[in-house]
Design a protein around this motif. Structure first.
Motif, PDB file in Angstrom:
ATOM      1  N   VAL A  88       3.586 -11.879   5.471  1.00 29.47           N
ATOM      2  CA  VAL A  88       2.957 -11.171   4.350  1.00 29.47           C
ATOM      3  C   VAL A  88       3.539  -9.747   4.256  1.00 29.47           C
ATOM      4  N   ILE A  89       4.017  -9.391   3.059  1.00 29.35           N
ATOM      5  CA  ILE A  89       4.513  -8.017   2.842  1.00 29.35           C
ATOM      6  C   ILE A  89       3.477  -7.274   1.995  1.00 29.35           C
ATOM      7  N   GLY A  90       3.034  -6.132   2.491  1.00 27.70           N
ATOM      8  CA  GLY A  90       2.019  -5.333   1.793  1.00 27.70           C
ATOM      9  C   GLY A  90       0.663  -5.546   2.446  1.00 27.70           C
ATOM     10  N   CYS A  91       0.191  -4.530   3.151  1.00 27.26           N
ATOM     11  CA  CYS A  91      -1.109  -4.627   3.841  1.00 27.26           C
ATOM     12  C   CYS A  91      -2.032  -3.520   3.354  1.00 27.26           C
ATOM     13  N   GLY A  92      -2.020  -3.314   2.026  1.00 28.51           N
ATOM     14  CA  GLY A  92      -2.892  -2.286   1.439  1.00 28.51           C
ATOM     15  C   GLY A  92      -4.263  -2.869   1.170  1.00 28.51           C
ATOM     16  N   TYR A  93      -4.684  -2.843  -0.089  1.00 27.03           N
ATOM     17  CA  TYR A  93      -6.002  -3.367  -0.442  1.00 27.03           C
ATOM     18  C   TYR A  93      -6.014  -4.904  -0.432  1.00 27.03           C
ATOM     19  N   TRP A  94      -5.026  -5.522  -1.075  1.00 25.77           N
ATOM     20  CA  TRP A  94      -5.100  -6.960  -1.315  1.00 25.77           C
ATOM     21  C   TRP A  94      -4.438  -7.816  -0.237  1.00 25.77           C
TER      22      TRP A  94
ATOM     23  N   CYS B  44       4.033  -7.053   7.173  1.00 22.79           N
ATOM     24  CA  CYS B  44       4.909  -5.883   7.024  1.00 22.79           C
ATOM     25  C   CYS B  44       4.277  -4.876   6.072  1.00 22.79           C
ATOM     26  N   ASP B  45       4.393  -3.610   6.416  1.00 20.76           N
ATOM     27  CA  ASP B  45       4.020  -2.543   5.487  1.00 20.76           C
ATOM     28  C   ASP B  45       4.816  -1.301   5.878  1.00 20.76           C
ATOM     29  N   LYS B  46       5.099  -0.465   4.876  1.00 21.90           N
ATOM     30  CA  LYS B  46       5.820   0.777   5.157  1.00 21.90           C
ATOM     31  C   LYS B  46       4.924   1.764   5.879  1.00 21.90           C
TER      32      LYS B  46
ATOM     33  N   ILE C  90       3.980 -11.721  -1.182  1.00 18.30           N
ATOM     34  CA  ILE C  90       4.296 -10.331  -1.553  1.00 18.30           C
ATOM     35  C   ILE C  90       3.085  -9.693  -2.234  1.00 18.30           C
ATOM     36  N   ALA C  91       2.509  -8.714  -1.555  1.00 16.97           N
ATOM     37  CA  ALA C  91       1.308  -8.043  -2.084  1.00 16.97           C
ATOM     38  C   ALA C  91       1.552  -6.533  -2.085  1.00 16.97           C
ATOM     39  N   THR C  92       2.624  -6.153  -2.786  1.00 14.42           N
ATOM     40  CA  THR C  92       3.025  -4.746  -2.889  1.00 14.42           C
ATOM     41  C   THR C  92       2.917  -4.332  -4.363  1.00 14.42           C
TER      42      THR C  92
ATOM     43  N   ASP D 192      12.558  -7.240  -6.393  1.00 10.00           N
ATOM     44  CA  ASP D 192      13.525  -7.071  -5.312  1.00 10.00           C
ATOM     45  C   ASP D 192      13.108  -7.861  -4.059  1.00 10.00           C
ATOM     46  N   LEU D 193      11.832  -7.745  -3.696  1.00  9.79           N
ATOM     47  CA  LEU D 193      11.363  -8.423  -2.483  1.00  9.79           C
ATOM     48  C   LEU D 193      11.372  -9.945  -2.670  1.00  9.79           C
ATOM     49  N   ALA D 194      10.923 -10.406  -3.848  1.00 12.71           N
ATOM     50  CA  ALA D 194      10.885 -11.864  -4.093  1.00 12.71           C
ATOM     51  C   ALA D 194      12.305 -12.425  -4.126  1.00 12.71           C
TER      52      ALA D 194
ATOM     53  N   GLU E 280       2.402 -11.554  -5.928  1.00 14.27           N
ATOM     54  CA  GLU E 280       1.191 -11.115  -6.619  1.00 14.27           C
ATOM     55  C   GLU E 280       1.440 -10.880  -8.105  1.00 14.27           C
ATOM     56  N   LYS E 281       0.359 -10.814  -8.851  1.00 17.62           N
ATOM     57  CA  LYS E 281       0.450 -10.550 -10.301  1.00 17.62           C
ATOM     58  C   LYS E 281       0.611  -9.058 -10.539  1.00 17.62           C
ATOM     59  N   PRO E 282       1.208  -8.612 -11.639  1.00 18.27           N
ATOM     60  CA  PRO E 282       2.051  -9.408 -12.505  1.00 18.27           C
ATOM     61  C   PRO E 282       3.354  -9.747 -11.768  1.00 18.27           C
TER      62      PRO E 282
ATOM     63  N   VAL F  66       2.689 -17.534  -8.389  1.00 21.15           N
ATOM     64  CA  VAL F  66       2.189 -16.195  -8.725  1.00 21.15           C
ATOM     65  C   VAL F  66       0.678 -16.142  -8.438  1.00 21.15           C
ATOM     66  N   GLY F  67       0.213 -15.005  -7.947  1.00 22.46           N
ATOM     67  CA  GLY F  67      -1.195 -14.856  -7.552  1.00 22.46           C
ATOM     68  C   GLY F  67      -2.142 -14.674  -8.728  1.00 22.46           C
ATOM     69  N   HIS F  68      -2.173 -15.673  -9.614  1.00 18.68           N
ATOM     70  CA  HIS F  68      -3.143 -15.636 -10.722  1.00 18.68           C
ATOM     71  C   HIS F  68      -4.458 -16.217 -10.202  1.00 18.68           C
ATOM     72  N   THR F  69      -5.131 -15.413  -9.385  1.00 21.07           N
ATOM     73  CA  THR F  69      -6.284 -15.890  -8.614  1.00 21.07           C
ATOM     74  C   THR F  69      -7.380 -16.515  -9.470  1.00 21.07           C
ATOM     75  N   PHE F  70      -7.540 -16.003 -10.697  1.00 21.93           N
ATOM     76  CA  PHE F  70      -8.652 -16.506 -11.516  1.00 21.93           C
ATOM     77  C   PHE F  70      -8.456 -17.957 -11.963  1.00 21.93           C
TER      78      PHE F  70
HETATM   79  N1  NAD Z   1      -4.785 -11.450  -7.316  1.00 18.04           N
HETATM   80  C1  NAD Z   1      -5.686 -10.503  -7.279  1.00 18.04           C
HETATM   81  O1  NAD Z   1      -6.881 -10.721  -7.526  1.00 18.04           O
HETATM   82  C2  NAD Z   1      -5.257  -9.097  -6.916  1.00 18.04           C
HETATM   83  C3  NAD Z   1      -6.207  -8.123  -6.586  1.00 18.04           C
HETATM   84  C4  NAD Z   1      -5.740  -6.840  -6.248  1.00 18.04           C
HETATM   85  C5  NAD Z   1      -4.384  -6.559  -6.266  1.00 18.04           C
HETATM   86  N2  NAD Z   1      -3.507  -7.531  -6.606  1.00 18.04           N
HETATM   87  C6  NAD Z   1      -2.061  -7.272  -6.649  1.00 18.04           C
HETATM   88  O2  NAD Z   1      -1.590  -7.071  -5.302  1.00 18.04           O
HETATM   89  C7  NAD Z   1      -0.512  -6.153  -5.302  1.00 18.04           C
HETATM   90  C8  NAD Z   1      -0.844  -5.015  -4.343  1.00 18.04           C
HETATM   91  O3  NAD Z   1      -1.990  -4.351  -4.803  1.00 18.04           O
HETATM   92  P1  NAD Z   1      -2.877  -3.455  -3.819  1.00 18.04           P
HETATM   93  O4  NAD Z   1      -4.055  -3.057  -4.625  1.00 18.04           O
HETATM   94  O5  NAD Z   1      -3.062  -4.123  -2.525  1.00 18.04           O
HETATM   95  O6  NAD Z   1      -1.922  -2.192  -3.640  1.00 18.04           O
HETATM   96  P2  NAD Z   1      -1.960  -1.121  -2.444  1.00 18.04           P
HETATM   97  O7  NAD Z   1      -1.244   0.078  -2.958  1.00 18.04           O
HETATM   98  O8  NAD Z   1      -3.352  -0.975  -1.913  1.00 18.04           O
HETATM   99  O9  NAD Z   1      -1.083  -1.793  -1.289  1.00 18.04           O
HETATM  100  C9  NAD Z   1       0.301  -2.001  -1.418  1.00 18.04           C
HETATM  101  C10 NAD Z   1       0.905  -1.869  -0.037  1.00 18.04           C
HETATM  102  O10 NAD Z   1       2.300  -2.235  -0.119  1.00 18.04           O
HETATM  103  C11 NAD Z   1       3.020  -1.380   0.755  1.00 18.04           C
HETATM  104  N3  NAD Z   1       4.440  -1.397   0.338  1.00 18.04           N
HETATM  105  C12 NAD Z   1       4.955  -0.933  -0.808  1.00 18.04           C
HETATM  106  N4  NAD Z   1       6.295  -1.191  -0.856  1.00 18.04           N
HETATM  107  C13 NAD Z   1       6.592  -1.830   0.297  1.00 18.04           C
HETATM  108  C14 NAD Z   1       7.806  -2.353   0.840  1.00 18.04           C
HETATM  109  N5  NAD Z   1       8.956  -2.284   0.169  1.00 18.04           N
HETATM  110  N6  NAD Z   1       7.762  -2.927   2.069  1.00 18.04           N
HETATM  111  C15 NAD Z   1       6.600  -3.006   2.762  1.00 18.04           C
HETATM  112  N7  NAD Z   1       5.414  -2.532   2.290  1.00 18.04           N
HETATM  113  C16 NAD Z   1       5.416  -1.939   1.082  1.00 18.04           C
HETATM  114  C17 NAD Z   1       2.360  -0.024   0.615  1.00 18.04           C
HETATM  115  O11 NAD Z   1       2.615   0.798   1.743  1.00 18.04           O
HETATM  116  C18 NAD Z   1       0.872  -0.441   0.527  1.00 18.04           C
HETATM  117  O12 NAD Z   1       0.238  -0.461   1.788  1.00 18.04           O
HETATM  118  C19 NAD Z   1      -0.327  -5.708  -6.762  1.00 18.04           C
HETATM  119  O13 NAD Z   1       0.656  -6.494  -7.352  1.00 18.04           O
HETATM  120  C20 NAD Z   1      -1.675  -6.011  -7.403  1.00 18.04           C
HETATM  121  O14 NAD Z   1      -1.594  -6.249  -8.781  1.00 18.04           O
HETATM  122  C21 NAD Z   1      -3.913  -8.790  -6.917  1.00 18.04           C
END
Ligand code: NAD
Length: 355
Positions: free
Chosen positions: A6-12, A32-34, A69-71, A78-80, A93-95, A119-123
């Motif tokens: 999993v890339i991106g460990c922010g909110y989602w 992975c996360d930056k 990919i959740a960034t 680029d990541l995909a 993730e969407k979009p 694609v993460g079209h969760t709904f």
């Molecule tokens: N499907 C859903 O219901 C749903 C809900 C919320 C968010 N999302 C989607 O999820 C994605 C992320 O949203 P979020 O709210 O978690 O964002 P966020 O900003 O909270 O988290 C994104 C994370 O990605 C990391 N990141 C960015 N570029 C990176 C890279 N090149 N390599 C490694 N890590 C990297 C950042 O450091 C950050 O921690 C968006 O596309 C958003 O639209 C989808």
């Protein structure tokens, strides 16, 4: 066992990690996360999942079957692309990406590499949305007349995308899924109150070939969080409130009967029907769990997912048209759709197509 990175460990992203780790036939081997702090949090929560700051470590890891990919959206393409090139299946993730052009490139690449792109079209995996679709498809609501969606709250302002790209992907995917068609044109009006060029409030109007119309209202500048979709049919009306915990859907047996023809006098002969209101049972199930199960199932069986690359492209096509319309003060902008997928517009791609 499907091994996932999993890339991106922010909110989602952590929600993806939790769900794939809970399924019996998948696990998250690496994330992975930056941001180091976010990685440390993941280490604490999931000690068996290895952490890294460098996404390349995931692409080169032979053990991984798939990358999630959740960034932020500007990094998706680029990541995909790198993930597909390294031979991994991808859930992005969407979009899906920031443009039609890059979405198309990903679809082509996935096809060339014989990889699954979802694609993460969760709904589309949400029980309430599926219940609404069932009622629409069975004819219980009658012919759809219009759909209206509201997704507003205070914040979170995004630095690089406007409120349409942030909030409306869900509504566009819900409406496209419900109607099984793409709009012909989009009009959008909005305003940036805080950051020039980034609208924080916007309205979108989607017009369809068969006369159906849909409205989407999105805002980061609203005192109250609202997540509602109303489907007005010729027989009944349905209100879906995603913030309701128990009674997410209400069906109103309400409507208008117009006289066969009417003039000024006839207008007074409209009759209004105020029937029962009922609450259909909706299965309680986390939509993201359902989405994760579907992804793993598609990987195991090599099936094309319900929310595949084309589904992602449809949402991006509507968003691009909306952005152009915003720049032109709300003018109707045709929704661009690549010729090659014209056949799958109505009905939209059947789920579970063998790839
Ligand atoms: N499907 C859903 O219901 C749903 C809900 C919320 C968010 N999302 C989607 O999820 C994605 C992320 O949203 P979020 O709210 O978690 O964002 P966020 O900003 O909270 O988290 C994104 C994370 O990605 C990391 N990141 C960015 N570029 C990176 C890279 N090149 N390599 C490694 N890590 C990297 C950042 O450091 C950050 O921690 C968006 O596309 C958003 O639209 C989808």
């Amino acid at each position: 066992m499907i091994e996932i990175g999993v890339i991106g460990c922010g909110y989602w992203g952590p929600n993806h990690i939790r769900n794939f780790n809970l399924l019996p036939n998948s696990r998250v081997l690496r994330c992975c996360d930056k941001d180091e702090q976010r990685l440390e949090r993941m280490r604490g929560l999931y000690p068996t999942t290895a952490i890294t700051k460098n996404a390349d470590d995931l692409f080169s890891d032979e053990r991984l079957d798939a990358i999630v990919i959740a960034t932020p959206v500007h990094t998706h393409y680029d990541l995909a692309r790198k993930a597909l090139l390294s031979g991994k299946d991808v859930l992005v993730e969407k979009p899906m990406t920031h443009s039609i052009e890059t979405s198309l490139l990903l679809i082509q690449l996935a096809r060339e590499m014989k990889r699954i792109l979802m694609v993460g079209h969760t709904f589309e995996y949400n029980s309430a949305v599926n219940k609404a679709k069932e009622m629409l498809d069975s004819g219980e609501l009658g012919e759809p007349l219009y759909i209206s969606s509201t997704r507003v709250n205070l914040g979170l302002f995004q630095p690089d995308i406007n409120v349409c790209w942030d909030l409306a992907p869900h509504d566009i995917s819900i409406i496209t899924y419900l109607l099984g068609a793409l709009p012909v044109t989009v009009n959008s009006q909005g305003k940036s109150h805080y950051k020039t060029g980034i609208e924080d409030v916007a309205n979108m109007t989607l017009s369809y070939n068969n006369g159906v119309i849909a409205f989407i209202h999105t805002s980061w500048l609203d005192p109250k969080k609202i997540r509602q979709t109303t489907i007005v049919g010729s027989k009944k009306m349905l209100l879906y409130d995603d913030l309701e915990t128990q009674e997410k859907i209400r069906v109103y047996d309400k409507g208008v009967n117009a006289p066969p023809y009417y003039d000024t006098y006839g207008e007074f002969h409209f009759s209004y029907r105020y029937g029962d209101i009922y609450i259909p049972r909706v299965e309680e199930y986390e939509p993201l769990r359902r989405q994760s199960e579907h992804f793993v199932h598609c990987l195991e069986e090599r099936l094309s997912p319900k929310s595949d690359g084309y589904s992602g492209l449809r949402v991006v096509s509507v968003l691009e048209a909306a952005s152009q319309s915003l720049k032109r003060g709300g003018q109707a902008v045709p929704v661009h759709w690549p010729e090659e997928d014209r056949d799958s517009q109505t009905p939209i791609l059947a789920a579970g197509v063998q790839s």
